[in-house]
Design a protein around this motif. Structure first.
Motif, PDB file in Angstrom:
ATOM      1  N   LEU A 229      -5.805  52.056  19.984  1.00 27.35           N
ATOM      2  CA  LEU A 229      -6.170  51.989  21.396  1.00 27.35           C
ATOM      3  C   LEU A 229      -7.626  51.596  21.584  1.00 27.35           C
ATOM      4  O   LEU A 229      -7.982  50.936  22.571  1.00 27.35           O
ATOM      5  CB  LEU A 229      -5.874  53.332  22.070  1.00 27.35           C
ATOM      6  CG  LEU A 229      -4.398  53.713  22.170  1.00 27.35           C
ATOM      7  CD1 LEU A 229      -4.237  55.095  22.794  1.00 27.35           C
ATOM      8  CD2 LEU A 229      -3.624  52.679  22.985  1.00 27.35           C
TER       9      LEU A 229
ATOM     10  N   VAL B 267     -10.843  54.260  25.924  1.00 31.68           N
ATOM     11  CA  VAL B 267      -9.414  53.987  25.768  1.00 31.68           C
ATOM     12  C   VAL B 267      -8.882  54.643  24.498  1.00 31.68           C
ATOM     13  O   VAL B 267      -7.741  55.125  24.463  1.00 31.68           O
ATOM     14  CB  VAL B 267      -9.155  52.469  25.762  1.00 31.68           C
ATOM     15  CG1 VAL B 267      -7.686  52.166  25.508  1.00 31.68           C
ATOM     16  CG2 VAL B 267      -9.595  51.853  27.074  1.00 31.68           C
ATOM     17  N   GLY B 268      -9.702  54.689  23.443  1.00 29.89           N
ATOM     18  CA  GLY B 268      -9.253  55.302  22.197  1.00 29.89           C
ATOM     19  C   GLY B 268      -9.072  56.801  22.288  1.00 29.89           C
ATOM     20  O   GLY B 268      -8.216  57.372  21.600  1.00 29.89           O
TER      21      GLY B 268
ATOM     22  N   VAL C 130      -1.402  58.210  26.779  1.00 27.20           N
ATOM     23  CA  VAL C 130      -0.146  57.777  26.153  1.00 27.20           C
ATOM     24  C   VAL C 130       0.791  58.960  25.959  1.00 27.20           C
ATOM     25  O   VAL C 130       1.976  58.913  26.322  1.00 27.20           O
ATOM     26  CB  VAL C 130      -0.423  57.078  24.815  1.00 27.20           C
ATOM     27  CG1 VAL C 130       0.872  56.877  24.039  1.00 27.20           C
ATOM     28  CG2 VAL C 130      -1.095  55.736  25.047  1.00 27.20           C
TER      29      VAL C 130
ATOM     30  N   GLY D 199      -7.439  57.407  26.425  1.00 26.76           N
ATOM     31  CA  GLY D 199      -6.213  56.613  26.417  1.00 26.76           C
ATOM     32  C   GLY D 199      -5.140  57.218  25.534  1.00 26.76           C
ATOM     33  O   GLY D 199      -3.946  57.121  25.846  1.00 26.76           O
ATOM     34  N   SER D 200      -5.533  57.836  24.424  1.00 26.74           N
ATOM     35  CA  SER D 200      -4.550  58.514  23.576  1.00 26.74           C
ATOM     36  C   SER D 200      -3.883  59.651  24.326  1.00 26.74           C
ATOM     37  O   SER D 200      -2.660  59.850  24.249  1.00 26.74           O
ATOM     38  CB  SER D 200      -5.236  59.049  22.317  1.00 26.74           C
ATOM     39  OG  SER D 200      -5.767  58.011  21.532  1.00 26.74           O
TER      40      SER D 200
ATOM     41  N   LEU E  37      -4.289  51.434  30.284  1.00 22.06           N
ATOM     42  CA  LEU E  37      -4.752  50.994  28.966  1.00 22.06           C
ATOM     43  C   LEU E  37      -5.232  49.551  28.942  1.00 22.06           C
ATOM     44  O   LEU E  37      -5.918  49.147  27.988  1.00 22.06           O
ATOM     45  CB  LEU E  37      -3.627  51.160  27.937  1.00 22.06           C
ATOM     46  CG  LEU E  37      -3.109  52.580  27.713  1.00 22.06           C
ATOM     47  CD1 LEU E  37      -1.976  52.568  26.703  1.00 22.06           C
ATOM     48  CD2 LEU E  37      -4.225  53.504  27.251  1.00 22.06           C
ATOM     49  N   THR E  38      -4.872  48.756  29.942  1.00 19.69           N
ATOM     50  CA  THR E  38      -5.229  47.334  29.913  1.00 19.69           C
ATOM     51  C   THR E  38      -6.040  46.895  31.126  1.00 19.69           C
ATOM     52  O   THR E  38      -7.123  46.317  30.985  1.00 19.69           O
ATOM     53  CB  THR E  38      -3.958  46.474  29.813  1.00 19.69           C
ATOM     54  OG1 THR E  38      -3.077  46.797  30.906  1.00 19.69           O
ATOM     55  CG2 THR E  38      -3.240  46.713  28.500  1.00 19.69           C
TER      56      THR E  38
ATOM     57  N   LEU F 180      -7.551  47.988  21.381  1.00 20.94           N
ATOM     58  CA  LEU F 180      -6.928  47.460  22.594  1.00 20.94           C
ATOM     59  C   LEU F 180      -7.912  47.471  23.766  1.00 20.94           C
ATOM     60  O   LEU F 180      -8.005  46.507  24.532  1.00 20.94           O
ATOM     61  CB  LEU F 180      -5.684  48.275  22.942  1.00 20.94           C
ATOM     62  CG  LEU F 180      -4.973  47.898  24.245  1.00 20.94           C
ATOM     63  CD1 LEU F 180      -4.418  46.475  24.151  1.00 20.94           C
ATOM     64  CD2 LEU F 180      -3.842  48.880  24.546  1.00 20.94           C
TER      65      LEU F 180
END
Length: 774
Positions: free
Chosen positions: A5, A271-272, A279, A275-276, A319-320, A8
């Motif tokens: 992530l 995000v890493g 998810v 974001g985890s 995430l994007t 990403l």
């Protein structure tokens, strides 16, 4: 997970234009599909596996050309005070309505009050029944207008005329739920971030997600059989989680910028790490909602899958699209005082200038000095509360459990059903017609039972039907049984049984059970079989089916929560604590629903005019949805505590650190969800109010009692044992690294960012400060 992530996020930051164009293209495609899609199917009322549904299917089979659930209208006439409905003038007006309606389009049959038993004993009230050969959704405007004109002409004669049934059912006011929810969410975001841009970004991405989801549901409606009700829950949840997921990523981005990281690196780290959590939190919601399909109720399946798709879309956007927008405006989401000047923020590896003053998270000035950082100056409210709980875990734990337990007590009195016209506002003609019929003919008249007699194998079908009719009429609790209506083949008959009690009354439910228990003896005597159906029986059967499925579904959901959280937190006791807290919040919210909508305590505050049974689908929907939302806060809050513990802090310190970094954001997220759900209570439909109230109260209990009191108190009492995992399980379970431990190791050796007197702008192809390249 965290490393993937992280990459990403950095990729979306650098390729922000492509990401933006991709999502615009997706929105355009689904919007085009929605505009060109055929009409969605009718709301599915099919309930496989229950007797009432089998009886409906038998009617449709043996009476071809008519629908058991075809549209109908019950026109109720009330004579003026001192007059009889049977007077010449009043009878003439009623006959004119019957005659004028009979030749209307799509009309299958019209029964005059004077042709059967349509006049009350005191001759003050009468009713006519209009039956259509199509469902309510298929009625044309011409058919409805014809009936409305006839009703108006009857009213002109001086009669009070009201209409019940599905043919002219009025649409409940939709309210301003979405607008109110978004407005309140915007206020919370502005207060939380102190920046209009930071507040607007989660709103923008959430609206994009809702737009994509709703357009997809409309576009795929006719293909996948998604009815119009599918989108209501999808919009509600998609808006709430869409804002929350973006909120967590943006908040972590600001935190990483406060530590001195450049925009691209901060985006990747946000995000890493956050974001985890997004998810896994989103995954729990999706699984819980998709799991509604195993219950076997088509409407629940549609609503669950539609809402799961909306949540999945929200995760992908967080995430994007969020990192792409951060790449376009890397400094806009920072606090205003930070963007304007030359203040500095202390970092673990050196000092970097980020703005005109120290960045404030909560009410404290942050100086990062390790995994969790330390607080310089005044402590935030969350930090002070966490320290209080760590010092006094037992009183806090007892207070939270006793408080929620007390709220859960009314749930023991839960009565499930489907609110009908009796739950509508007195401003609607359906409610007035319901009350007039109850006054004139008795409370059970509004909920007749339909008995379908299958005499195909009987020697004398008429005698068999007569025997069954006589035995039903002699059953305690039955007021009357209508004459039998045979099909053309004379092998099937339909009887209407009028109970002495109202449709939602427990005694009506007992009557249905009594008729079915005595059925073997009745069928043996008659030589024919019969089944009980009708709206009242259908609601009873559906409620029983969902009640039977509630405990197994709850067990599956709790078991899933335990396994998923054991994987995320690599602990046995933390998932156990989460499951127990989830049960407390679900039972407390269900108790609150019963207290308001069934028992009537405080009903006036929420615009509930009539109490009654709780919607049959409400408990099981609450179990599934609250599970997902509860796991959201569990993952976001406890992952920061575990992150601090993994990086070397003592258990009590880790609890405080987790609160310092996430309590304020979790609070804002909960307030946003409550605002969105509560906004839907502004609608006129009692069922929608019930759903909005139930979800808002569940978020209140879970976020502010379970996560803010129960969880830290239990973790403080457990200490290091909270993070214990047996070695065999430790070797067996895959490592998902939600807390971003790999990223911490990766960035620890990086050189400190060079001092800069202004916020670092993003270059066209990346962040010049970032030494890490993907």
């Amino acid at each position: 997970m965290a490393t993937f992530l992280y990459r990403l996020g950095r990729w979306a930051f650098r390729r922000r234009r492509y990401v933006g164009l991709l999502w615009v293209a997706v929105l355009g495609v689904v919007a085009f599909g929605a505009l060109n899609a055929s009409d969605p199917p009718d709301d599915s009322s099919s309930m496989p596996g229950i007797e009432a549904q089998k009886a409906f299917d038998l009617i449709n089979e043996r009476f071809p050309g008519t629908e058991a659930d075809g549209a109908d209208a019950r026109i109720v006439f009330v004579a003026p005070d001192g007059q009889k409905i049977t007077s010449a003038a009043n009878r003439s007006a009623i006959d004119a309505l019957v005659t004028g309606t009979a030749d209307g389009p799509q009309v299958a049959d019209v029964v005059s009050p004077f042709d059967g038993r349509g006049v009350s004993k005191d001759a003050s009230t009468a009713y006519a029944t209009v039956t259509y050969d199509v469902k309510a959704d298929d009625l044309t405007d011409a058919s409805k207008q014809k009936l409305e004109n006839a009703i108006e002409e009857a009213r002109d004669s001086g009669l009070t005329v009201e209409a019940g049934g599905s043919a002219l059912e009025t649409e409940a006011a939709s309210g301003m739920g979405e607008v109110i929810g978004i407005a309140l969410a915007a206020v919370v975001l502005v207060i939380t971030f102190g920046s209009l841009a930071a507040a607007g970004l989660p709103l923008l991405t959430a609206l994009l997600g809702v737009g994509v989801s709703m357009a997809s549901i409309i576009a795929l409606g006719s293909v996948l059989g998604l009815s119009s009700t599918t989108g209501e829950l999808a919009m509600m949840l998609g808006l709430a989680v869409g804002i929350d997921y973006s909120l967590f990523v943006v908040s972590r981005y600001r935190e990483e910028r406060a530590k001195g990281h450049g925009p691209q690196e901060a985006t990747g780290l946000a995000v890493g790490t956050a974001g985890s959590a997004v998810v896994f939190a989103g995954l729990t919601v999706v699984i819980a909602l998709a799991g509604l399909s195993v219950i076997g109720v088509p409407m629940l399946t549609q609503m669950g899958l539609g809402a799961a798709g909306a949540v999945l879309t929200g995760v992908l956007i967080a995430l994007t699209v969020v990192p792409a927008l951060l790449g376009c405006w890397p400094n806009a989401v920072l606090a205003r005082q930070v963007r304007k000047g030359d203040g500095r923020v202390s970092t673990a590896g050196g000092r970097g200038r980020v703005g005109s003053s120290r960045i404030r998270l909560g009410r404290g000035r942050i100086r990062s000095g390790g995994a969790g950082g330390s607080v310089d100056g005044a402590q935030s409210l969350g930090t002070r509360w966490a320290r209080f709980v760590v010092r006094r875990p037992v009183p806090v734990l007892i207070a939270s459990v006793v408080g929620l337990g007390a709220l859960a007590v009314p749930a023991m009195d839960l009565r499930m059903g489907m609110p009908g016209d009796e739950a509508k506002s007195t401003a609607t003609t359906e409610r007035r017609a319901y009350d007039a019929l109850a006054d004139g003919f008795g409370p059970g008249f509004n909920g007749p039972l339909t008995v379908v007699v299958d005499a195909e194998g009987a020697d004398d079908p008429e005698a068999a039907v007569s025997e069954i009719s006589g035995r039903l009429a002699g059953t305690k609790g039955v007021v009357s049984v209508s004459p039998a209506r045979f099909n053309k083949a004379q092998d099937t008959a339909v009887l209407s049984v009028t109970p002495s009690t109202a449709p939602a009354d427990e005694r009506t439910k007992d009557l249905v059970h009594t008729i079915r228990e005595e059925r073997p003896a009745t069928e043996s005597a008659a030589g024919a079989t019969f089944e009980v159906t009708g709206t009242t029986a259908l609601n009873i059967d559906v409620a029983q089916k969902l009640q039977d499925a509630l405990v197994p579904y709850l067990a599956v959901v709790v078991g899933l929560a335990f396994l998923l959280l054991m994987l995320v937190f690599r602990s046995v006791l933390v998932p156990l604590k989460a499951a127990l807290g989830y049960l407390l919040s679900v039972l407390a919210s269900l108790g609150a629903i019963v207290m308001v909508f069934q028992q009537g305590h405080g009903a006036g505050l929420f615009g509930v005019e009539q109490t009654g049974p709780i919607m049959s689908m409400m408990p099981i929907m609450l179990v599934g949805i609250v599970f997902g939302l509860a796991m959201d806060y569990e993952v976001f809050l406890v992952s920061r505590m575990r992150e601090a513990y993994v990086h070397g802090e003592r258990p009590g310190e880790a609890v405080v650190t987790g609160f310092r970094h996430s309590a304020r954001v979790v609070t804002a997220a909960a307030l946003i969800m409550m605002a969105v759900f509560a906004g839907f209570m502004t609608g006129g439909e009692s069922i929608v109010k019930m759903v909005g109230f139930g979800l808002a109260s569940a978020v209140l209990f879970d976020a502010f009692v379970i996560r803010m009191a129960f969880v830290p108190a239990v973790l403080a009492l457990l200490g290091r044992a909270a993070w214990w995992l047996p070695r065999p399980l430790d070797r067996l379970l895959p490592r998902v690294d939600v807390e971003g431990e790999a990223l911490a190791h990766r960035t620890a050796a990086l050189p400190a960012p060079a001092p800069s007197s202004t916020p670092t702008p993003a270059s066209s192809d990346g962040d010049q400060q970032d030494p890490v390249r993907v």
